[in-house]
Design a protein around this motif. Structure first.
Motif, PDB file in Angstrom:
ATOM      1  N   ILE A 185     111.178-113.347 -13.661  1.00 45.77           N
ATOM      2  CA  ILE A 185     110.981-113.608 -12.236  1.00 45.77           C
ATOM      3  C   ILE A 185     112.220-113.210 -11.443  1.00 45.77           C
ATOM      4  O   ILE A 185     112.116-112.539 -10.408  1.00 45.77           O
ATOM      5  N   ARG A 186     113.410-113.590 -11.903  1.00 49.97           N
ATOM      6  CA  ARG A 186     114.652-113.229 -11.189  1.00 49.97           C
ATOM      7  C   ARG A 186     114.811-111.719 -11.093  1.00 49.97           C
ATOM      8  O   ARG A 186     115.153-111.185 -10.042  1.00 49.97           O
ATOM      9  N   GLU A 187     114.581-111.013 -12.204  1.00 48.76           N
ATOM     10  CA  GLU A 187     114.720-109.551 -12.178  1.00 48.76           C
ATOM     11  C   GLU A 187     113.680-108.915 -11.262  1.00 48.76           C
ATOM     12  O   GLU A 187     113.973-107.965 -10.540  1.00 48.76           O
ATOM     13  N   THR A 188     112.463-109.442 -11.285  1.00 52.93           N
ATOM     14  CA  THR A 188     111.411-108.912 -10.411  1.00 52.93           C
ATOM     15  C   THR A 188     111.815-109.037  -8.951  1.00 52.93           C
ATOM     16  O   THR A 188     111.704-108.075  -8.179  1.00 52.93           O
ATOM     17  N   ILE A 189     112.286-110.200  -8.559  1.00 51.91           N
ATOM     18  CA  ILE A 189     112.698-110.417  -7.170  1.00 51.91           C
ATOM     19  C   ILE A 189     113.889-109.526  -6.827  1.00 51.91           C
ATOM     20  O   ILE A 189     113.929-108.897  -5.773  1.00 51.91           O
ATOM     21  N   ALA A 190     114.867-109.439  -7.723  1.00 53.06           N
ATOM     22  CA  ALA A 190     116.052-108.602  -7.471  1.00 53.06           C
ATOM     23  C   ALA A 190     115.668-107.134  -7.319  1.00 53.06           C
ATOM     24  O   ALA A 190     116.140-106.441  -6.417  1.00 53.06           O
ATOM     25  N   TRP A 191     114.813-106.623  -8.213  1.00 45.97           N
ATOM     26  CA  TRP A 191     114.380-105.228  -8.108  1.00 45.97           C
ATOM     27  C   TRP A 191     113.618-104.990  -6.813  1.00 45.97           C
ATOM     28  O   TRP A 191     113.782-103.967  -6.161  1.00 45.97           O
TER      29      TRP A 191
ATOM     30  N   LYS B  62     120.872-101.349   1.652  1.00 45.92           N
ATOM     31  CA  LYS B  62     122.158-101.987   1.357  1.00 45.92           C
ATOM     32  C   LYS B  62     121.944-103.460   1.033  1.00 45.92           C
ATOM     33  O   LYS B  62     121.843-104.287   1.927  1.00 45.92           O
ATOM     34  N   VAL B  63     121.872-103.753  -0.258  1.00 45.40           N
ATOM     35  CA  VAL B  63     121.616-105.116  -0.713  1.00 45.40           C
ATOM     36  C   VAL B  63     122.725-105.557  -1.651  1.00 45.40           C
ATOM     37  O   VAL B  63     123.122-104.827  -2.551  1.00 45.40           O
ATOM     38  N   GLU B  64     123.186-106.770  -1.440  1.00 40.08           N
ATOM     39  CA  GLU B  64     124.173-107.395  -2.328  1.00 40.08           C
ATOM     40  C   GLU B  64     123.505-108.606  -2.971  1.00 40.08           C
ATOM     41  O   GLU B  64     123.085-109.530  -2.277  1.00 40.08           O
ATOM     42  N   LEU B  65     123.351-108.562  -4.294  1.00 42.08           N
ATOM     43  CA  LEU B  65     122.792-109.700  -5.015  1.00 42.08           C
ATOM     44  C   LEU B  65     123.900-110.722  -5.219  1.00 42.08           C
ATOM     45  O   LEU B  65     124.991-110.378  -5.678  1.00 42.08           O
ATOM     46  N   LEU B  66     123.634-111.971  -4.881  1.00 40.90           N
ATOM     47  CA  LEU B  66     124.641-113.022  -4.986  1.00 40.90           C
ATOM     48  C   LEU B  66     124.375-113.859  -6.231  1.00 40.90           C
ATOM     49  O   LEU B  66     123.236-114.007  -6.659  1.00 40.90           O
ATOM     50  N   GLY B  67     125.431-114.412  -6.787  1.00 40.66           N
ATOM     51  CA  GLY B  67     125.266-115.225  -7.990  1.00 40.66           C
ATOM     52  C   GLY B  67     125.273-114.362  -9.235  1.00 40.66           C
ATOM     53  O   GLY B  67     125.660-113.197  -9.209  1.00 40.66           O
ATOM     54  N   GLU B  68     124.837-114.960 -10.318  1.00 39.13           N
ATOM     55  CA  GLU B  68     124.877-114.278 -11.608  1.00 39.13           C
ATOM     56  C   GLU B  68     123.549-113.599 -11.892  1.00 39.13           C
ATOM     57  O   GLU B  68     122.648-114.198 -12.466  1.00 39.13           O
ATOM     58  N   ILE B  69     123.443-112.347 -11.495  1.00 42.45           N
ATOM     59  CA  ILE B  69     122.258-111.547 -11.789  1.00 42.45           C
ATOM     60  C   ILE B  69     122.703-110.110 -11.996  1.00 42.45           C
ATOM     61  O   ILE B  69     123.428-109.559 -11.181  1.00 42.45           O
ATOM     62  N   GLU B  70     122.335-109.567 -13.113  1.00 48.76           N
ATOM     63  CA  GLU B  70     122.580-108.158 -13.395  1.00 48.76           C
ATOM     64  C   GLU B  70     121.272-107.559 -13.853  1.00 48.76           C
ATOM     65  O   GLU B  70     120.647-108.055 -14.787  1.00 48.76           O
ATOM     66  N   LEU B  71     120.863-106.493 -13.165  1.00 51.24           N
ATOM     67  CA  LEU B  71     119.629-105.831 -13.560  1.00 51.24           C
ATOM     68  C   LEU B  71     119.898-104.943 -14.761  1.00 51.24           C
ATOM     69  O   LEU B  71     120.935-104.286 -14.827  1.00 51.24           O
ATOM     70  N   PRO B  72     118.977-104.905 -15.715  1.00 49.26           N
ATOM     71  CA  PRO B  72     119.147-104.039 -16.884  1.00 49.26           C
ATOM     72  C   PRO B  72     119.281-102.576 -16.471  1.00 49.26           C
ATOM     73  O   PRO B  72     118.858-102.177 -15.389  1.00 49.26           O
ATOM     74  N   ALA B  73     119.824-101.774 -17.358  1.00 46.23           N
ATOM     75  CA  ALA B  73     120.013-100.347 -17.085  1.00 46.23           C
ATOM     76  C   ALA B  73     118.690 -99.640 -16.865  1.00 46.23           C
ATOM     77  O   ALA B  73     118.627 -98.613 -16.208  1.00 46.23           O
ATOM     78  N   THR B  74     117.603-100.185 -17.412  1.00 49.39           N
ATOM     79  CA  THR B  74     116.287 -99.591 -17.209  1.00 49.39           C
ATOM     80  C   THR B  74     115.977 -99.644 -15.724  1.00 49.39           C
ATOM     81  O   THR B  74     115.912-100.709 -15.139  1.00 49.39           O
ATOM     82  N   ALA B  75     115.813 -98.482 -15.143  1.00 52.28           N
ATOM     83  CA  ALA B  75     115.581 -98.428 -13.701  1.00 52.28           C
ATOM     84  C   ALA B  75     114.138 -98.775 -13.374  1.00 52.28           C
ATOM     85  O   ALA B  75     113.227 -98.500 -14.125  1.00 52.28           O
ATOM     86  N   ALA B  76     113.992 -99.377 -12.219  1.00 51.54           N
ATOM     87  CA  ALA B  76     112.649 -99.633 -11.698  1.00 51.54           C
ATOM     88  C   ALA B  76     112.040 -98.315 -11.256  1.00 51.54           C
ATOM     89  O   ALA B  76     112.755 -97.351 -10.988  1.00 51.54           O
ATOM     90  N   PRO B  77     110.727 -98.244 -11.183  1.00 52.91           N
ATOM     91  CA  PRO B  77     110.103 -97.036 -10.645  1.00 52.91           C
ATOM     92  C   PRO B  77     110.668 -96.764  -9.258  1.00 52.91           C
ATOM     93  O   PRO B  77     111.073 -97.673  -8.551  1.00 52.91           O
ATOM     94  N   SER B  78     110.689 -95.524  -8.873  1.00 49.93           N
ATOM     95  CA  SER B  78     111.268 -95.116  -7.601  1.00 49.93           C
ATOM     96  C   SER B  78     110.629 -95.865  -6.429  1.00 49.93           C
ATOM     97  O   SER B  78     109.422 -95.837  -6.268  1.00 49.93           O
ATOM     98  N   ALA B  79     111.457 -96.499  -5.638  1.00 54.59           N
ATOM     99  CA  ALA B  79     110.965 -97.244  -4.484  1.00 54.59           C
ATOM    100  C   ALA B  79     110.518 -96.302  -3.381  1.00 54.59           C
ATOM    101  O   ALA B  79     109.812 -96.696  -2.477  1.00 54.59           O
ATOM    102  N   THR B  80     110.949 -95.066  -3.452  1.00 51.93           N
ATOM    103  CA  THR B  80     110.607 -94.129  -2.385  1.00 51.93           C
ATOM    104  C   THR B  80     109.463 -93.209  -2.748  1.00 51.93           C
ATOM    105  O   THR B  80     109.052 -92.401  -1.944  1.00 51.93           O
ATOM    106  N   SER B  81     108.935 -93.324  -3.954  1.00 47.60           N
ATOM    107  CA  SER B  81     107.843 -92.430  -4.338  1.00 47.60           C
ATOM    108  C   SER B  81     106.632 -92.696  -3.443  1.00 47.60           C
ATOM    109  O   SER B  81     106.201 -93.821  -3.283  1.00 47.60           O
TER     110      SER B  81
END
Length: 162
Positions: free
Chosen positions: A126-132, A140-159
């Motif tokens: 759930i946290r990763e879904t919301i962050a992605w 320009k987004v700054e995630l606050l707190g302890e959250i790191e998204l995995p290296a696996t990229a999300a599908p292109s948001a601009t496609s």
């Protein structure tokens, strides 16, 4: 469970309107298999169905939403699905030139013997879904707190977007 982000250089109403574009979440977050929006703004109440990749299967639910544009708040609670209980809020707030986005939710699978196994996995998904989603919706987004998204990229948001 909470996730907080700061969207730089945006207007709070614009952020609010885009956060609740549940139909875009499958293209923004790899955990989201599908979303179906049953009703949304301009109605004060909405409904949507979700399917997230979870462990070796899918986690499914339908939620009822309330939209308070004046207070920039979205509330939701499961009306049907795999959780025993699932509810939460999105709160958007203008902070100078930036916008604070706070997502919080509580859930219970109703299986105490598996709580120590299922809850941490669900929290991460759930946290990763919301962050992605938030990082995909705005430049320009700054995630606050302890959250790191995995290296696996999300599908292109601009496609498909111009």
């Amino acid at each position: 469970m909470e996730l907080e982000a700061l969207v730089h250089g945006e207007n709070a109403e614009h952020v609010f309107d885009n956060i609740l574009r549940w139909d875009r979440y499958p293209e923004l977050a790899p955990h989201v298999r599908e979303t179906t929006v049953h009703s949304t703004l301009p109605d004060p109440r909405g409904s949507s169905s979700w399917a997230l990749h979870f462990r070796s299967g899918l986690l499914r639910w339908t939620e009822d939403e309330t939209f308070d544009r004046e207070k920039l708040r979205i509330g939701f609670s499961q009306s049907d699905g795999d959780f025993d209980e699932f509810s939460g809020t999105w709160q958007v707030e203008q902070q100078g030139d930036d916008v604070s986005v706070r997502f919080s939710c509580e859930f219970d699978f109703g299986i105490p013997s598996l709580e120590s196994i299922l809850d941490p996995i669900a929290q991460r998904v759930i946290r990763e879904t919301i962050a992605w989603a938030v990082t995909g919706l705005f430049e320009k987004v700054e995630l606050l707190g302890e959250i790191e998204l995995p290296a696996t990229a999300a599908p292109s948001a601009t496609s498909g977007e111009g």
